[in-house]
Every structure is written in structure tokens, then in C-alpha cells.
Scaffold this motif. Structure first.
Motif, PDB file in Angstrom:
ATOM      1  N   PHE A 135     -19.351  64.272 -23.250  1.00 51.54           N
ATOM      2  CA  PHE A 135     -20.274  63.868 -24.315  1.00 51.54           C
ATOM      3  C   PHE A 135     -20.469  62.354 -24.347  1.00 51.54           C
ATOM      4  O   PHE A 135     -21.556  61.864 -24.659  1.00 51.54           O
ATOM      5  CB  PHE A 135     -19.797  64.389 -25.669  1.00 51.54           C
ATOM      6  N   LEU A 136     -19.417  61.599 -24.034  1.00 50.43           N
ATOM      7  CA  LEU A 136     -19.571  60.141 -23.948  1.00 50.43           C
ATOM      8  C   LEU A 136     -20.539  59.768 -22.830  1.00 50.43           C
ATOM      9  O   LEU A 136     -21.355  58.847 -22.983  1.00 50.43           O
ATOM     10  CB  LEU A 136     -18.211  59.480 -23.720  1.00 50.43           C
ATOM     11  N   CYS A 137     -20.473  60.482 -21.707  1.00 54.31           N
ATOM     12  CA  CYS A 137     -21.385  60.201 -20.595  1.00 54.31           C
ATOM     13  C   CYS A 137     -22.831  60.524 -20.978  1.00 54.31           C
ATOM     14  O   CYS A 137     -23.754  59.763 -20.652  1.00 54.31           O
ATOM     15  CB  CYS A 137     -20.980  61.006 -19.365  1.00 54.31           C
ATOM     16  N   VAL A 138     -23.041  61.636 -21.662  1.00 56.57           N
ATOM     17  CA  VAL A 138     -24.390  61.956 -22.129  1.00 56.57           C
ATOM     18  C   VAL A 138     -24.863  60.880 -23.105  1.00 56.57           C
ATOM     19  O   VAL A 138     -26.033  60.473 -23.087  1.00 56.57           O
ATOM     20  CB  VAL A 138     -24.422  63.347 -22.784  1.00 56.57           C
ATOM     21  N   GLY A 139     -23.952  60.394 -23.947  1.00 55.10           N
ATOM     22  CA  GLY A 139     -24.309  59.342 -24.884  1.00 55.10           C
ATOM     23  C   GLY A 139     -24.743  58.065 -24.186  1.00 55.10           C
ATOM     24  O   GLY A 139     -25.674  57.378 -24.642  1.00 55.10           O
ATOM     25  N   VAL A 140     -24.084  57.728 -23.077  1.00 56.41           N
ATOM     26  CA  VAL A 140     -24.465  56.540 -22.306  1.00 56.41           C
ATOM     27  C   VAL A 140     -25.912  56.660 -21.831  1.00 56.41           C
ATOM     28  O   VAL A 140     -26.702  55.715 -21.936  1.00 56.41           O
ATOM     29  CB  VAL A 140     -23.508  56.342 -21.116  1.00 56.41           C
ATOM     30  N   LEU A 141     -26.278  57.832 -21.310  1.00 59.93           N
ATOM     31  CA  LEU A 141     -27.651  58.035 -20.851  1.00 59.93           C
ATOM     32  C   LEU A 141     -28.635  58.064 -22.012  1.00 59.93           C
ATOM     33  O   LEU A 141     -29.736  57.503 -21.927  1.00 59.93           O
ATOM     34  CB  LEU A 141     -27.748  59.340 -20.055  1.00 59.93           C
ATOM     35  N   TYR A 142     -28.246  58.711 -23.097  1.00 54.29           N
ATOM     36  CA  TYR A 142     -29.152  58.819 -24.241  1.00 54.29           C
ATOM     37  C   TYR A 142     -29.427  57.449 -24.857  1.00 54.29           C
ATOM     38  O   TYR A 142     -30.561  57.166 -25.281  1.00 54.29           O
ATOM     39  CB  TYR A 142     -28.573  59.764 -25.291  1.00 54.29           C
ATOM     40  N   ASP A 143     -28.422  56.590 -24.909  1.00 57.11           N
ATOM     41  CA  ASP A 143     -28.618  55.246 -25.457  1.00 57.11           C
ATOM     42  C   ASP A 143     -29.651  54.460 -24.659  1.00 57.11           C
ATOM     43  O   ASP A 143     -30.335  53.584 -25.212  1.00 57.11           O
ATOM     44  CB  ASP A 143     -27.293  54.475 -25.467  1.00 57.11           C
ATOM     45  N   ARG A 144     -29.789  54.776 -23.376  1.00 57.75           N
ATOM     46  CA  ARG A 144     -30.728  54.039 -22.518  1.00 57.75           C
ATOM     47  C   ARG A 144     -32.110  54.670 -22.471  1.00 57.75           C
ATOM     48  O   ARG A 144     -33.121  53.966 -22.401  1.00 57.75           O
ATOM     49  CB  ARG A 144     -30.158  53.954 -21.095  1.00 57.75           C
ATOM     50  N   MET A 145     -32.188  55.995 -22.471  1.00 61.70           N
ATOM     51  CA  MET A 145     -33.484  56.674 -22.280  1.00 61.70           C
ATOM     52  C   MET A 145     -33.925  57.512 -23.481  1.00 61.70           C
ATOM     53  O   MET A 145     -35.042  58.034 -23.488  1.00 61.70           O
ATOM     54  CB  MET A 145     -33.433  57.557 -21.030  1.00 61.70           C
ATOM     55  N   HIS A 146     -33.051  57.677 -24.460  1.00 64.30           N
ATOM     56  CA  HIS A 146     -33.372  58.459 -25.662  1.00 64.30           C
ATOM     57  C   HIS A 146     -33.866  59.862 -25.302  1.00 64.30           C
ATOM     58  O   HIS A 146     -34.813  60.383 -25.898  1.00 64.30           O
ATOM     59  CB  HIS A 146     -34.384  57.718 -26.535  1.00 64.30           C
ATOM     60  N   SER A 147     -33.207  60.430 -24.309  1.00 64.10           N
ATOM     61  CA  SER A 147     -33.506  61.799 -23.901  1.00 64.10           C
ATOM     62  C   SER A 147     -32.226  62.433 -23.377  1.00 64.10           C
ATOM     63  O   SER A 147     -31.411  61.767 -22.730  1.00 64.10           O
ATOM     64  CB  SER A 147     -34.578  61.823 -22.815  1.00 64.10           C
ATOM     65  N   ARG A 148     -32.082  63.733 -23.658  1.00 65.27           N
ATOM     66  CA  ARG A 148     -30.957  64.501 -23.116  1.00 65.27           C
ATOM     67  C   ARG A 148     -31.447  65.607 -22.191  1.00 65.27           C
ATOM     68  O   ARG A 148     -30.666  66.432 -21.737  1.00 65.27           O
ATOM     69  CB  ARG A 148     -30.130  65.100 -24.257  1.00 65.27           C
ATOM     70  N   GLN A 149     -32.760  65.648 -21.957  1.00 64.81           N
ATOM     71  CA  GLN A 149     -33.339  66.691 -21.116  1.00 64.81           C
ATOM     72  C   GLN A 149     -33.021  66.429 -19.642  1.00 64.81           C
ATOM     73  O   GLN A 149     -33.279  65.334 -19.126  1.00 64.81           O
ATOM     74  CB  GLN A 149     -34.853  66.757 -21.324  1.00 64.81           C
ATOM     75  N   ILE A 150     -32.461  67.432 -18.981  1.00 61.27           N
ATOM     76  CA  ILE A 150     -32.091  67.279 -17.581  1.00 61.27           C
ATOM     77  C   ILE A 150     -33.303  66.908 -16.729  1.00 61.27           C
ATOM     78  O   ILE A 150     -33.202  66.097 -15.801  1.00 61.27           O
ATOM     79  CB  ILE A 150     -31.435  68.577 -17.076  1.00 61.27           C
ATOM     80  N   ALA A 151     -34.452  67.459 -17.054  1.00 57.82           N
ATOM     81  CA  ALA A 151     -35.659  67.222 -16.261  1.00 57.82           C
ATOM     82  C   ALA A 151     -36.129  65.771 -16.303  1.00 57.82           C
ATOM     83  O   ALA A 151     -36.896  65.345 -15.438  1.00 57.82           O
ATOM     84  CB  ALA A 151     -36.780  68.141 -16.744  1.00 57.82           C
ATOM     85  N   ASP A 152     -35.696  65.008 -17.294  1.00 57.92           N
ATOM     86  CA  ASP A 152     -36.120  63.609 -17.408  1.00 57.92           C
ATOM     87  C   ASP A 152     -35.319  62.681 -16.514  1.00 57.92           C
ATOM     88  O   ASP A 152     -35.625  61.481 -16.439  1.00 57.92           O
ATOM     89  CB  ASP A 152     -36.000  63.140 -18.863  1.00 57.92           C
ATOM     90  N   PHE A 153     -34.298  63.212 -15.861  1.00 61.62           N
ATOM     91  CA  PHE A 153     -33.431  62.372 -15.040  1.00 61.62           C
ATOM     92  C   PHE A 153     -33.557  62.768 -13.567  1.00 61.62           C
ATOM     93  O   PHE A 153     -34.363  63.602 -13.194  1.00 61.62           O
ATOM     94  CB  PHE A 153     -31.982  62.477 -15.507  1.00 61.62           C
ATOM     95  N   GLY A 154     -32.702  62.156 -12.759  1.00 57.07           N
ATOM     96  CA  GLY A 154     -32.691  62.397 -11.320  1.00 57.07           C
ATOM     97  C   GLY A 154     -32.475  61.088 -10.583  1.00 57.07           C
ATOM     98  O   GLY A 154     -33.166  60.103 -10.831  1.00 57.07           O
ATOM     99  N   GLY A 155     -31.474  61.058  -9.715  1.00 57.39           N
ATOM    100  CA  GLY A 155     -31.219  59.849  -8.958  1.00 57.39           C
ATOM    101  C   GLY A 155     -30.505  58.763  -9.719  1.00 57.39           C
ATOM    102  O   GLY A 155     -30.564  57.586  -9.340  1.00 57.39           O
ATOM    103  N   VAL A 156     -29.802  59.120 -10.778  1.00 60.13           N
ATOM    104  CA  VAL A 156     -29.106  58.125 -11.595  1.00 60.13           C
ATOM    105  C   VAL A 156     -28.070  57.356 -10.779  1.00 60.13           C
ATOM    106  O   VAL A 156     -27.824  56.168 -11.020  1.00 60.13           O
ATOM    107  CB  VAL A 156     -28.458  58.807 -12.823  1.00 60.13           C
ATOM    108  N   ALA A 157     -27.478  58.006  -9.772  1.00 56.92           N
ATOM    109  CA  ALA A 157     -26.462  57.339  -8.951  1.00 56.92           C
ATOM    110  C   ALA A 157     -27.015  56.116  -8.224  1.00 56.92           C
ATOM    111  O   ALA A 157     -26.261  55.192  -7.892  1.00 56.92           O
ATOM    112  CB  ALA A 157     -25.883  58.314  -7.936  1.00 56.92           C
ATOM    113  N   ASN A 158     -28.313  56.095  -7.979  1.00 55.96           N
ATOM    114  CA  ASN A 158     -28.912  54.959  -7.282  1.00 55.96           C
ATOM    115  C   ASN A 158     -28.935  53.698  -8.137  1.00 55.96           C
ATOM    116  O   ASN A 158     -28.891  52.585  -7.603  1.00 55.96           O
ATOM    117  CB  ASN A 158     -30.347  55.306  -6.861  1.00 55.96           C
TER     118      ASN A 158
END
Length: 490
Positions: free
Chosen positions: A342-365
Motif C-alpha cells: 500500500f505504501l508503494c501504491v501511495g508513492v505512485l498515487y502521490d505522483r499521478m493521482h491514479s491507481r488504475q493499472i492501465a494508466d501505468f507501464g514502464g515505471v522501472a525506466n
């Protein structure tokens, strides 16, 4: 003797009240520091519970007892054994991390947000340490209030619906538990749990009490089919709320099984064990498939929690040291891993304000450090050896195989399903080409976020590589509990 248990309860509560009284939004910076100091103090006072714990006895330790309501023989009675002591420490650690995690993210009503978590931390510790039925019930019910406020005030667009649903589900079960507590008092003229362990009850009476306790605690776990409040609560709760809800609050329900149902109602527990095992396997298997089709990361992790907690109730009702110790280890591990996810999801949400899997991709880059943490926690969630997630699942599967090979086979499906839904999410979010300009613009974890996740990573690896200190703490108490249950007439 230093009252470590009272300190673990009242230090965070008083710190929370101090944050409320002394600081408002006009001085949010100071409120954060006071809250952090209170959370750190609350964690430090729990460390002697581990360092001074005697692993050779099943007797209650750090006992505190004083009159509270003499007319009804209600006592302020605290104590911990090998079953409960680790959860007090885990809760205090998670509270510290949640306060730290919300340092920059929470910008409105900062003092109230921090105070809610501190007060809830003390109440949860009280529930884990209470050895009087009324005292437990007060702490058990009171912890609903700060979580209700956390979801309802700082949550998402449907926060009111999720908060009310959470409150009503858990309150409905608790009413029946209160009836059971009053009945036991009428039989024993005492609210002390140790007196209830010794009272002989007929099987029909035990079954009726089992139904009352079971509903209260199964909703809290939550078990299938009374689980529907949890995904809504997780999706709408702020990151800190999801962390405490998954890492700690669910454990209160499972703790109720092993503190109340098994020792007080041993005959009914054995008589109805098949029923509980079936519900547990439904949670492990069916909810695992439900997690596979989720499009929201938080909802996927929420369903993952339900599946993993099914392993806990399964282990309890196998009535073997391997099963019970595995279930307890799974509770501790799930506290670490679910909090990390949940902390990891929070890190992404704080940056993109989305939790939808389809809105992401290639985050490791764009976030390589973050991606490394996500991979570690995902492997732990899937039960990879050398992570904490493997320890409890392996012990419970081993106990299930000893009880019935087909039961062990069904339980082992969680290893496949857990890997499927976790790695399927990671593949779509973390790996591949950068999906869109928003992902391309992501910044890697800050220094605060790095050390926050690193603390949990160390815990996940430490328990996975060297689980002995955790299992040693609970072993003697588990053996004593099972010896008591074995005296049942069935």
C-alpha cells in the motif's frame, strides 16, 4: 516494575491528544514533529516487551491489574503472552511509519490526521493486551472511531459510503459479541478471560457463543462472504489508513479467534472446524481469482489481503502447532508486506493521482529504485522463499498436508494464484516500455520514501531469512493453547 503495556497504550494516545490540543493547521509543521516524536516514543516503549520476554513460559507477562468497575468485577487487566506480544510491537512500528509516510502528503487538517493514527495505535495495543472482556470490548469498539474519521475525512470521492459501510459491518458483529460476553459473565461472575477458559460449557451453548464471536471476528478478518466492506474501505482510504487497516486492524479479528473462540469454546471449535476450513479455502482460492481481474491496484491488494487472511483462519482450525504458528507468522508477515504494497501504491498515487493499472507501464525506466522495492514486496506477497511471505504459508501448507493431502493441495493453490495476480500487476505497472508522458515524467523515490520502504524491506527479509526469533516467541504459548483445546470432549 515499569508498566510497559500501559505505556504502549497511553503514550500514543496522550501524544495524539497533545497534537490536537497544542497544534492546529496554522502550525502544521510543529504538529508533524510532535506526532513523530509521539509515534517514536510509542514504538520505543514496546521494545522491552520483546527484549525482556521470557520464551520458556506460556504465562502472561508484564501483567498489570487494577480495579476499574468493582460492582461488576471489571478490571483494568493487561498482559501479553507469545501470541499477542509481537502484534503490540508491530502496531507501534506501523504507526511510526504511517506518521512518517504522511509527512508531506497530508496538507489539510494535519494535526487531526496525525492524532487519529496515534490515538488508534493506543486503542489497538489495548485490545491486544486486554485480558478482561469488557476492557477488550471497549478498546475493540473505540478503535472504529478514528478509522471511521480517517476514511471519511481524508478518503477518496466515495469516502462517506466506504466509512459508513466499514463502521456498520464491524459494529453489527460486535453487538453479538457483547451478548456473548454478558452471558459468560452470568455463568462465571467474572469478566477475566482466564476465568472463562476454565468454565465448562455444554456443546449447544458453545455453538451459540461460537456463532456470536465468529460473526464479530470474521467480519473484522474479513472472511468470505462478509468481506465486501474491505475493498471499498481500502480504495477510498488514504494511504496511511490502508496501511493500518491491512497491517493491523484485520489482525484484531484473527486474534479474536485464538484469544476467545479456541480457548473458551474448544468443543464447538472442533465441531465446526470443517465449516471454518471451507470458508477459509473459499477465501484463499475464490478471492485469489477475484484479485486477478481487478483494474485498481488498491482493490487488487485488498482482495489479496482477504486471500492471505484465509490462510490464517485455516491454520488456526487445523489444531496443530505447525498450523497455528504458521498462521501467526502469516499475520506478522502480512503486516509487513501489505503495508509495503500500500505504501508503494501511495508513492505512485502521490505522483499521478491514479491507481488504475492501465494508466501505468514502464515505471522501472523512470523509477528504478522504486521498481526494486516493488519487486521485493511483490515476491514476498507471492510467497517467495527467503521473504517473510514464505514462512507462514509454508508452515500452514505443511500442517494442511499432514491433516489431509487434498486439503494441503487446495491450500497450496495460493502460491500459484498469489504469484499470478501479483506479477500480472507488476508486469503491467512496472515493466515494458514507458506507456505515456505522465510515466516518463515520474521522479524516483525521495530520500524519505526510500528509507520508509527500506525499513519494511529489512523486516521482510529478516523474517524470511531468519524466522526463528518470531516463532520462538509464540511456540510455548501455542503449545499450551493446543493442549487446552485438546481437552475438549470431541
Amino acid at each position: 516494575m515499569i508498566p510497559y503495556l500501559s505505556l504502549s497504550i497511553w503514550v500514543p494516545i496522550l501524544a495524539g491528544l497533545a497534537v490536537l490540543v497544542l497544534h492546529r493547521d496554522s502550525d502544521a509543521h510543529r504538529a508533524r514533529w510532535v506526532a513523530l516524536a509521539g509515534a517514536l516514543a510509542g514504538f520505543l516503549v514496546t521494545l522491552p516487551l520483546f527484549t525482556h520476554f521470557d520464551t520458556t513460559t506460556s504465562a502472561l507477562q508484564f501483567v498489570e491489574r487494577g480495579e476499574w468497575i468493582p460492582r461488576f468485577d471489571v478490571w483494568y487487566f493487561l498482559g501479553v503472552d507469545g501470541i499477542s506480544v509481537l502484534f503490540v510491537i508491530l502496531n507501534s512500528l506501523m504507526t511510526l511509519l504511517v506518521v512518517w509516510a504522511g509527512w508531506e502528503v497530508i496538507q489539510s487538517r494535519v494535526a487531526q490526521y496525525m492524532a487519529a493514527f496515534l490515538i488508534m495505535s493506543g486503542l489497538i495495543n489495548g485490545a491486544f493486551a486486554a485480558m478482561d472482556g469488557v476492557l477488550f470490548y471497549v478498546f475493540f469498539e473505540a478503535m472504529l472511531i478514528p478509522m471511521y474519521l480517517i476514511i471519511g475525512i481524508w478518503g477518496g470521492p466515495r469516502r462517506e459510503y466506504a466509512a459508513i459501510k466499514f463502521f456498520l459491518y464491524t459494529l453489527a458483529g460486535s453487538v453479538l459479541m457483547l451478548v456473548a460476553l454478558v452471558y459468560l459473565y452470568n455463568v462465571t461472575e467474572s469478566f477475566a478471560l482466564q476465568d472463562w477458559y476454565r468454565v465448562p460449557l455444554s456443546l449447544p451453548v458453545q455453538i451459540a457463543l461460537f456463532a456470536a464471536f465468529f460473526l464479530a471476528f470474521s467480519v473484522k478478518v474479513p472472511m468470505w462472504p462478509v468481506h465486501t466492506w474491505l475493498p471499498d474501505a481500502h480504495v477510498e482510504a488514504p494511504t496511511g489508513g490502508s496501511v493500518i487497516l491491512a497491517a493491523i486492524t484485520l489482525k484484531i479479528g484473527a486474534y479474536g479467534f485464538i484469544r476467545f473462540i479456541l480457548p473458551i469454546l474448544p468443543d464447538a471449535s472442533r465441531y465446526l472446524s470443517g465449516f471454518v476450513i471451507v470458508l477459509s479455502l473459499v477465501a484463499v482460492i475464490y478471492i485469489g481469482f477475484v484479485a486477478l481481474v481487478q483494474a485498481d491496484m488498491k482493490k487488487l491488494i485488498a482482495y489479496s489481503s482477504i486471500s492471505h487472511m484465509g490462510f490464517v483462519t485455516l491454520g488456526f482450525f487445523l489444531f496443530s502447532p505447525l498450523g497455528v504458528e504458521g498462521a501467526l507468522a502469516q499475520m506478522i508477515s502480512h503486516g509487513f508486506v501489505s503495508a509495503a504494497m500500500f505504501l508503494c501504491v501511495g508513492v505512485l498515487y502521490d505522483r499521478m493521482h491514479s491507481r488504475q493499472i492501465a494508466d501505468f507501464g514502464g515505471v522501472a525506466n523512470t523509477m528504478p529504485k522504486f521498481a526494486a522495492f516493488v519487486m521485493l514486496f511483490s515476491m514476498a506477497n507471492a510467497g517467495l522463499p527467503a521473504t517473510s511471505g514464505f514462512v507462514g504459508e509454508f508452515l500452514v501448507i505443511l500442517a494442511a498436508v499432514k491433516a489431509n493431502p487434498w486439503l494441503g493441495f487446495a491450500a497450496a493453490l495460493t502460491l500459484i494464484l498469489g504469484a499470478a495476480y501479483t506479477l500480472w500487476m507488476v508486469k503491467r505497472v512496472v515493466f515494458g516500455a514507458v506507456a505515456n508522458p505522465h510515466v516518463a515524467a515520474l521522479a524516483d523515490v525521495s530520500r524519505r520514501e526510500f528509507w520508509l520502504l527500506a525499513v519494511v524491506a529489512v523486516a521482510v527479509l529478516a523474517m524470511g531469512i531468519w524466522p526463528k526469533p518470531f516463532v520462538d516467541v509464540m511456540h510455548v504459548s501455542v503449545i499450551d493453547l493446543l493442549a487446552h483445546v485438546a481437552k475438549s470432549k470431541l
